[in-house]
Design a protein around this motif. Structure first.
Motif, PDB file in Angstrom:
ATOM      1  N   ALA A 138       0.843  -1.101   0.055  1.00  0.00           N
ATOM      2  CA  ALA A 138      -0.063  -0.184   0.038  1.00  0.00           C
ATOM      3  C   ALA A 138       0.920   1.282  -0.113  1.00  0.00           C
ATOM      4  O   ALA A 138       1.671   1.105   0.591  1.00  0.00           O
ATOM      5  CB  ALA A 138      -0.719   0.025   1.121  1.00  0.00           C
ATOM      6  N   SER A 139       0.361   2.299  -0.595  1.00  0.00           N
ATOM      7  CA  SER A 139       0.981   3.328  -0.617  1.00  0.00           C
ATOM      8  C   SER A 139       0.423   4.837  -0.282  1.00  0.00           C
ATOM      9  O   SER A 139       0.205   5.665  -0.912  1.00  0.00           O
ATOM     10  CB  SER A 139       1.950   3.791  -1.908  1.00  0.00           C
ATOM     11  OG  SER A 139       1.079   3.727  -3.088  1.00  0.00           O
ATOM     12  N   PRO A 140      -0.348   4.815   0.921  1.00  0.00           N
ATOM     13  CA  PRO A 140      -0.931   5.823   1.290  1.00  0.00           C
ATOM     14  C   PRO A 140      -0.003   7.080   1.541  1.00  0.00           C
ATOM     15  O   PRO A 140       1.096   6.717   1.746  1.00  0.00           O
ATOM     16  CB  PRO A 140      -1.541   5.057   2.823  1.00  0.00           C
ATOM     17  CG  PRO A 140      -1.166   4.149   2.999  1.00  0.00           C
ATOM     18  CD  PRO A 140       0.049   3.709   2.055  1.00  0.00           C
ATOM     19  N   ALA A 197      -6.364   4.083   5.436  1.00  0.00           N
ATOM     20  CA  ALA A 197      -6.121   3.779   4.238  1.00  0.00           C
ATOM     21  C   ALA A 197      -5.404   2.448   3.943  1.00  0.00           C
ATOM     22  O   ALA A 197      -5.562   2.005   2.904  1.00  0.00           O
ATOM     23  CB  ALA A 197      -5.020   5.163   3.583  1.00  0.00           C
ATOM     24  N   GLY A 198      -4.531   2.126   4.772  1.00  0.00           N
ATOM     25  CA  GLY A 198      -3.808   0.765   4.751  1.00  0.00           C
ATOM     26  C   GLY A 198      -4.997  -0.506   4.540  1.00  0.00           C
ATOM     27  O   GLY A 198      -4.964  -1.302   3.914  1.00  0.00           O
ATOM     28  N   LEU A 208      -9.309   0.409  -5.692  1.00  0.00           N
ATOM     29  CA  LEU A 208      -7.997   0.372  -5.180  1.00  0.00           C
ATOM     30  C   LEU A 208      -6.867   1.334  -5.475  1.00  0.00           C
ATOM     31  O   LEU A 208      -6.199   2.035  -5.004  1.00  0.00           O
ATOM     32  CB  LEU A 208      -7.334  -1.153  -5.494  1.00  0.00           C
ATOM     33  CG  LEU A 208      -5.969  -1.468  -5.056  1.00  0.00           C
ATOM     34  CD1 LEU A 208      -5.859  -1.675  -3.356  1.00  0.00           C
ATOM     35  CD2 LEU A 208      -5.656  -2.986  -5.667  1.00  0.00           C
ATOM     36  N   ALA A 209      -7.261   1.554  -7.011  1.00  0.00           N
ATOM     37  CA  ALA A 209      -6.173   2.770  -7.537  1.00  0.00           C
ATOM     38  C   ALA A 209      -6.667   4.086  -7.358  1.00  0.00           C
ATOM     39  O   ALA A 209      -5.819   4.808  -7.405  1.00  0.00           O
ATOM     40  CB  ALA A 209      -6.362   2.332  -9.201  1.00  0.00           C
ATOM     41  N   VAL A 210      -7.628   4.236  -6.942  1.00  0.00           N
ATOM     42  CA  VAL A 210      -8.195   5.457  -6.317  1.00  0.00           C
ATOM     43  C   VAL A 210      -7.407   5.687  -5.085  1.00  0.00           C
ATOM     44  O   VAL A 210      -7.017   6.841  -4.694  1.00  0.00           O
ATOM     45  CB  VAL A 210      -9.687   5.737  -6.212  1.00  0.00           C
ATOM     46  CG1 VAL A 210      -9.829   6.806  -5.242  1.00  0.00           C
ATOM     47  CG2 VAL A 210     -10.411   5.756  -7.463  1.00  0.00           C
ATOM     48  N   ILE A 211      -7.579   4.591  -4.225  1.00  0.00           N
ATOM     49  CA  ILE A 211      -6.671   4.778  -2.927  1.00  0.00           C
ATOM     50  C   ILE A 211      -5.453   5.148  -3.317  1.00  0.00           C
ATOM     51  O   ILE A 211      -4.726   5.926  -2.526  1.00  0.00           O
ATOM     52  CB  ILE A 211      -7.017   3.775  -1.981  1.00  0.00           C
ATOM     53  CG1 ILE A 211      -8.401   3.515  -1.971  1.00  0.00           C
ATOM     54  CG2 ILE A 211      -6.418   3.921  -0.620  1.00  0.00           C
ATOM     55  CD1 ILE A 211      -8.676   2.194  -1.132  1.00  0.00           C
ATOM     56  N   LYS A 212      -4.912   4.316  -4.029  1.00  0.00           N
ATOM     57  CA  LYS A 212      -3.188   4.342  -4.258  1.00  0.00           C
ATOM     58  C   LYS A 212      -2.748   5.572  -5.084  1.00  0.00           C
ATOM     59  O   LYS A 212      -1.658   5.750  -5.386  1.00  0.00           O
ATOM     60  CB  LYS A 212      -2.683   3.094  -4.800  1.00  0.00           C
ATOM     61  CG  LYS A 212      -2.818   1.838  -3.704  1.00  0.00           C
ATOM     62  CD  LYS A 212      -2.497   0.446  -4.478  1.00  0.00           C
ATOM     63  CE  LYS A 212      -1.131   0.596  -4.561  1.00  0.00           C
ATOM     64  NZ  LYS A 212      -1.053  -1.123  -5.169  1.00  0.00           N
ATOM     65  N   ASN A 213      -3.915   6.123  -5.746  1.00  0.00           N
ATOM     66  CA  ASN A 213      -3.609   7.304  -6.680  1.00  0.00           C
ATOM     67  C   ASN A 213      -2.849   6.875  -7.831  1.00  0.00           C
ATOM     68  O   ASN A 213      -2.043   7.501  -8.300  1.00  0.00           O
ATOM     69  CB  ASN A 213      -2.928   8.456  -6.024  1.00  0.00           C
ATOM     70  CG  ASN A 213      -3.080   9.798  -6.445  1.00  0.00           C
ATOM     71  OD1 ASN A 213      -3.880   9.908  -7.602  1.00  0.00           O
ATOM     72  ND2 ASN A 213      -2.465  10.949  -6.149  1.00  0.00           N
TER      73      ASN A 213
END
Lengths: 439, 172
Positions: free
Chosen positions: B3-5, B17-18, B74-79
């Motif tokens: 994860a890359s919050p 976020a994680g 998932l891609a929204v959270i990880k931008n």
């Protein structure tokens, strides 16, 4: 045939509607909005302002991707990852080394040849760049190649992956245009091999100029032994490409077979594939699939709006005004797409521009397979050209080399030369599908 | 895949976020695994035994759509959704922050509009059965878009509020 697929040529265009749609999209794209969101927001604005039924947006987002051919995308991503983790890619590199390692710039030649083999199973350029790059860039640097050259060869040869079948880019192109994905796959074989050979010639010229090293020539017995070890990996491209060319299976079926084969060989023959790694591989594949497929879903609303507003007419009138003729239109496409490829990521560029280009096919009497291959190859060139190029970034990050030190332009020249060959000699891409009964 | 919050976020935000990343990843991965299994079985049966398994193909496609929309969240959270950053990279930091704010607002509004109509569409299909699978209705298929896009909009909304509250905004 192409006329019926691309739909009738519109007779008039709704200027204001098109201006709102493209203007909003362009503006959002420029300020850095994700491509999918920019398409979605521009489409919704157009729908709401001009009184179209908004439920269509939701319907399209689900239905446009409810398609069996699109399932091929995660399978081709998985096949590439399974080949890498299961030891198949390593064997392909070994065989390439045994046969071309002794030439000047041998490891760079190995890089290209291994990419050609790899591309017969994987449909993703990123998988190719990551796999072959992580195996060969460190070796090349140790052998005294400049990091920029090692990265450039890797990025350029990775683009062969989606040109030689199977190919994720072609699955997406086929699903957007209703063209036969099988025909697209077969059409890619000849230009893919031409790019491979062209890159090897360029490597050899550059290697001579810079005095890059060569390995010892192996005797045939050693080559035979390497071939024996690599046999299960070597026949994989034969099974996949062969089956596609003779029409034995569809894209998705080819993807399933590639995955099952790579899984079986990795688990049972080479025994290098850790089962525990599979979960991580699946999540990676899911994310890598979702990002382009979501753009595709949003583009289906966007493309539908462009069609009903008669945007095709605008493009056709524009090119008629330039008085280019069919050949001129093709060259114009190459120039425009090459420039666009400098700034927009490959798959996104493909999905944005295909709906704009497709109306030209019937209007200018163009061959749809030829246009498809020109678009696909030119867009792939965009994935290795700075400042925006996914393959370039992947290879450069493996090689720990700044983008502006990468030697890429000689290889771009080779790829552009092959694209021009396809512009002037359509038989290069239409011949084989015709023979296979797919043309 | 990790994860890359946002590293500049306070620890509570990072943990949340994680957790969301793991949840979205599990749904995307599990749906894809089921889709891959069903599709592989379909293909093996067709080639090996000339048996056609229509329900597995249909269910496989719906699972694919679920995997895609979980992946979109998932891609929204990880931008990690693809953007064109050539111009944005040239903007001065204050303009860039304003642009990021606008982008999030546009995304939230678009996601909510589509989620609303997606929910209407899903409820319209509450009684329509799968074409080849009895007992299951198409609401299961159409629900993926409204659920994933509502979740994405809510996440972005939380992010927006967080960014506005934080004294030192993230560098993007």
């Amino acid at each position: 045939m192409s006329g019926s697929r691309a739909g009738p040529i519109p007779t008039r265009a709704d200027g204001l509607e098109i201006a709102v749609l493209l203007g909003t999209f362009g503006l959002l794209l420029l300020i850095g909005t994700p491509v999918a969101v920019a398409m979605l927001a521009a489409s919704l604005l157009d729908i709401l302002i001009f009184g179209l039924p908004p439920i269509i947006s939701a319907e399209r987002l689900s239905s446009a991707i409810n398609s069996f051919p699109l399932l091929a995308i995660p399978f081709f991503i998985l096949a590439g990852v399974l080949m890498n983790r299961g030891g198949l890619t390593q064997r392909l590199v070994d065989v390439s080394r045994a046969f071309v390692g002794h030439y000047k710039g041998g490891t760079a030649q190995v890089n290209v040849l291994a990419s050609i083999f790899f591309s017969g199973v994987s449909g993703s350029a990123s998988a190719d760049a990551a796999a072959i790059g992580s195996m060969l860039i460190p070796t090349m640097k140790r052998e005294g190649y400049s990091p920029g050259f090692a990265v450039g060869v890797t990025a350029a040869s990775a683009t062969i992956g989606p040109i030689i079948p199977p190919s994720i880019v072609m699955v997406i192109y086929g699903s957007m245009t209703n063209m036969s994905i099988g025909a697209l796959f077969v059409a890619g074989l000849v230009p893919g091999l031409m790019i491979g050979i062209g890159l090897m010639v360029m490597v050899s010229l550059l290697a001579r100029k810079h005095g890059y090293p060569s390995a010892e020539r192996l005797v045939w017995r050693q080559r035979g032994r390497t071939m024996m070890y690599a046999l299960p990996a070597l026949i994989a491209p034969g099974i996949i490409v062969g089956g596609i060319v003779v029409g034995l299976y569809t894209a998705t079926e080819a993807g399933v077979i590639a995955c099952l084969y790579a899984l079986a060989i990795g688990l049972l023959v080479y025994r290098e594939l850790p089962l525990r790694a599979l979960w991580g591989v699946l999540i990676e594949a899911a994310e890598q699939t979702a990002i382009p497929v979501f753009i595709l879903a949003c583009a289906s609303i966007f493309g539908w709006l462009l069609t009903i507003h008669g945007f095709g007419r605008v493009v056709i009138d524009l090119l008629n005004a330039l008085d280019l003729g069919p050949l001129g239109v093709l060259l114009f496409l190459v120039v425009v797409l090459t420039l666009i490829g400098l700034f927009i990521e490959g798959l996104a560029a493909l999905i944005i521009f295909v709906p704009l280009i497709v109306p030209l096919i019937p209007a200018f009497g163009l061959n749809e397979l030829q246009v498809a291959m020109i678009i696909i190859m030119t867009i792939l060139i965009g994935t290795v050209t700075p400042p925006v190029g996914l393959q370039l970034y992947i290879a450069a990050s493996i090689g720990k080399c700044p983008i502006n030190h990468v030697v890429i332009w000689p290889f771009v020249a080779v790829m552009l030369a092959v694209v021009l060959c396809v512009v002037f000699v359509p038989g290069l891409v239409t011949g084989l599908p015709g023979l296979a009964g797919l043309g | 895949m990790t994860a890359s919050p946002d590293p500049s976020a306070p620890p509570a935000d990072r943990d949340a976020a994680g957790r969301l990343v793991r949840l979205a990843a599990v749904i995307a991965g599990a749906a894809l695994a089921a889709c891959v299994l069903l599709t592989s079985v379909t293909v093996v049966l067709r080639f090996g035994f000339n048996v056609s398994l229509a329900w597995a193909q249909e269910a496989g496609r719906y699972l694919f759509v679920w995997s895609v929309y979980a992946g979109v969240f998932l891609a929204v959270i990880k931008n990690s959704h693809i953007r064109v950053t050539v111009i944005a990279d040239l903007m001065p930091p204050s303009v860039r922050r304003a642009a990021e704010f606008l982008i999030k607002l546009v995304a939230i509004a678009s996601f909510l509009v589509v989620a609303w109509y997606g929910a209407l569409l899903a409820f319209e299909n509450i009684d329509r059965e799968f074409y080849t699978v009895p007992f299951l209705t198409l609401i299961w298929f159409y629900a993926s878009v409204p659920i994933a896009l509502t979740a994405s909009a809510l996440y972005l909304l939380g992010d927006l509020v967080g960014v506005a509250r934080r004294p030192d905004p993230d560098p993007g």
